[in-house]
Design an enzyme around this catalytic site. Structure first.
Site, mmCIF file in Angstrom:
data_model
loop_
_atom_site.group_PDB
_atom_site.id
_atom_site.type_symbol
_atom_site.label_atom_id
_atom_site.label_comp_id
_atom_site.label_asym_id
_atom_site.label_seq_id
_atom_site.Cartn_x
_atom_site.Cartn_y
_atom_site.Cartn_z
ATOM 1 N N HIS A 104 0.849 -1.194 0.000
ATOM 2 C CA HIS A 104 0.000 0.000 0.000
ATOM 3 C C HIS A 104 0.887 1.247 0.000
ATOM 4 O O HIS A 104 1.976 1.254 0.557
ATOM 5 C CB HIS A 104 -0.925 0.002 1.219
ATOM 6 C CG HIS A 104 -1.959 1.077 1.146
ATOM 7 N ND1 HIS A 104 -1.708 2.372 1.532
ATOM 8 C CD2 HIS A 104 -3.238 1.058 0.682
ATOM 9 C CE1 HIS A 104 -2.794 3.104 1.319
ATOM 10 N NE2 HIS A 104 -3.738 2.332 0.804
ATOM 11 N N GLU A 175 -4.295 1.385 -7.100
ATOM 12 C CA GLU A 175 -4.536 2.506 -6.187
ATOM 13 C C GLU A 175 -3.517 3.593 -6.464
ATOM 14 O O GLU A 175 -2.431 3.611 -5.873
ATOM 15 C CB GLU A 175 -4.374 2.043 -4.735
ATOM 16 C CG GLU A 175 -5.389 1.050 -4.256
ATOM 17 C CD GLU A 175 -5.779 1.288 -2.800
ATOM 18 O OE1 GLU A 175 -5.073 2.016 -2.097
ATOM 19 O OE2 GLU A 175 -6.809 0.748 -2.391
HETATM 20 O O1 LIG Z 1 -7.034 1.047 1.270
HETATM 21 C C1 LIG Z 1 -7.755 1.884 0.771
HETATM 22 C C2 LIG Z 1 -7.217 3.004 0.045
HETATM 23 O O2 LIG Z 1 -6.067 3.511 0.610
HETATM 24 C C3 LIG Z 1 -8.239 4.047 -0.299
HETATM 25 O O3 LIG Z 1 -8.517 4.911 0.757
HETATM 26 P P1 LIG Z 1 -9.714 5.989 0.558
HETATM 27 O O4 LIG Z 1 -10.886 5.206 0.059
HETATM 28 O O5 LIG Z 1 -9.903 6.586 1.894
HETATM 29 O O6 LIG Z 1 -9.206 6.959 -0.471
#
Ligand SMILES: O=C[C@H](O)COP(=O)(O)O
Length: 269
Positions: A104, A175
Site C-alpha cells: 500500500h 490505487e
Molecule cells: O485502502 C484503501 C485506500 O487507501 C483508499 O482509501 P480511501 O478510500 O480513503 O481513499
C-alpha cells in the site's frame, strides 16, 4: 491454470481499517455488517483489520458462520526469526487470514516499502497458502505514456519470480497515490484504461487463463457517489475502500451499489 479453492467471486469488495478500531469497535462493526449483509448474496466482502483485532475478527466470523472474509494489512517476508515487532505469514495463516495486503502507498511512504520488499512478502504470503492483495499505482498524474511505463515496470518488479500457478492466487488493487484520501477518485475512463493495461500485461506474462483468474480491484476515494459507475467498468472486478467503509453501513451500501451494476453478476474465472 486456475487457483484452487478460491473463496470469492465477483464483485470482490473490501476495506482496510488501516490503524483504526479497538477490539470492541471491531466487534461492533462486524455485528452491524453481518446484520446488513445477511440476506445479501452475490458479492464477496473482505475486511483487513489491524493485527490487534485479527483474532477477535476470526472468532466472531467463525462463531457466526459468516461469509465475510478477512486478512491482514502487512506481513514480514521471512517465516520466523529475529525481526522485532514483525508478524509472519504462518502466524497470520494460523488465525485464519485468507488475504494479506502488500505494498500500500502508506507502507511505501511511511515504512519504506519498496517493490523488492513487497515482492519478498508476496512470495511469503503465497508460500503460506494465502492470497496477497497487491497494491500498485503511479504517484503522480502523468501522461499516459509515463503512466503505462511506470505500471509496467512496477508490476514486473512486484511479480518477479512468480510462476503461473502461484500468480493465479493473487489479487491486484490499482490505487494511484493521487487518488487515495483525496477529494475525488480517478475518473472511470482512467481506471478503465489502466485495468485494461494490467489485464494485458498479465496476459503477456502468464497467458489468458491465469490473467483472467486474477481479480483487479480499484481503490482510491471510492464512495457512494462513484461505486456503481466504477463497478460497471468491464475490467473492474471489485473495489477496495478506505474512508467510505470505516462504518459498516458505508461498506454495506457500497456492496449494494456495486451489485446493482449489470456486469457484477459473473464469477471470476
Ligand atoms: O485502502 C484503501 C485506500 O487507501 C483508499 O482509501 P480511501 O478510500 O480513503 O481513499
Amino acid at each position: 491454470m486456475t487457483s484452487n479453492n478460491r473463496p470469492y467471486g465477483k464483485p470482490l469488495i473490501g476495506t482496510s481499517w488501516k490503524m483504526n478500531k479497538t477490539n470492541q469497535e471491531a466487534l461492533t462493526y462486524l455485528q452491524r455488517l453481518q446484520e446488513r449483509l445477511k440476506d445479501r448474496s452475490g458479492a464477496s466482502v473482505f475486511i483487513l483489520p489491524p493485527f490487534s483485532a485479527l483474532s477477535e475478527t476470526q472468532r466472531f466470523l467463525q462463531e457466526s458462520d459468516s461469509p465475510i472474509l478477512f486478512g491482514s494489512q502487512n506481513v514480514h517476508w521471512d517465516d520466523a526469526g529475529a525481526f522485532t515487532g514483525e508478524v509472519s505469514a504462518p502466524m497470520l495463516k494460523e488465525i485464519g487470514c485468507q488475504f494479506v495486503e502488500i505494498n500500500h502507498q502508506e507502507r511505501r511512504r511511511w515504512f519504506s516499502e519498496t517493490n523488492e520488499t513487497a515482492n519478498w512478502k508476496i512470495h511469503a504470503v503465497l508460500r503460506n497458502n494465502m492470497s496477497p492483495i497487491i497494491c500498485l499505482g503511479e504517484e503522480k498524474r502523468e501522461t499516459w505514456d509515463l503512466t503505462e511505463a511506470f505500471l509496467r515496470y512496477q508490476l514486473l518488479q512486484l511479480l518477479a519470480g512468480l510462476e503461473p500457478a502461484a500468480a493465479a492466487n493473487i489479487i491486484l488493487a490499482y490505487e494511484p497515490l493521487w487518488a487515495i484520501g483525496a477529494a475525488e477518485a480517478a475518473s472511470p475512463a482512467h481506471v478503465a484504461q489502466v485495468h485494461a493495461l494490467l489485464r494485458r500485461l498479465l496476459t503477456e506474462k502468464y497467458g489468458i487463463t491465469v490473467a483472467q483468474a486474477i481479480p483487479l480491484l480499484y481503490g482510491g476515494s471510492v464512495n457512494r457517489q462513484n461505486a456503481a459507475e466504477l463497478s460497471l467498468l468491464p475490467e473492474v472486478d471489485g473495489l477496495f475502500v478506505g474512508r467510505a467503509a470505516l462504518e459498516p453501513d458505508g461498506l454495506a451500501d457500497l456492496v449494494e451499489l456495486a451489485l446493482q451494476a449489470p456486469s457484477a453478476a459473473s464469477s471470476i474465472a
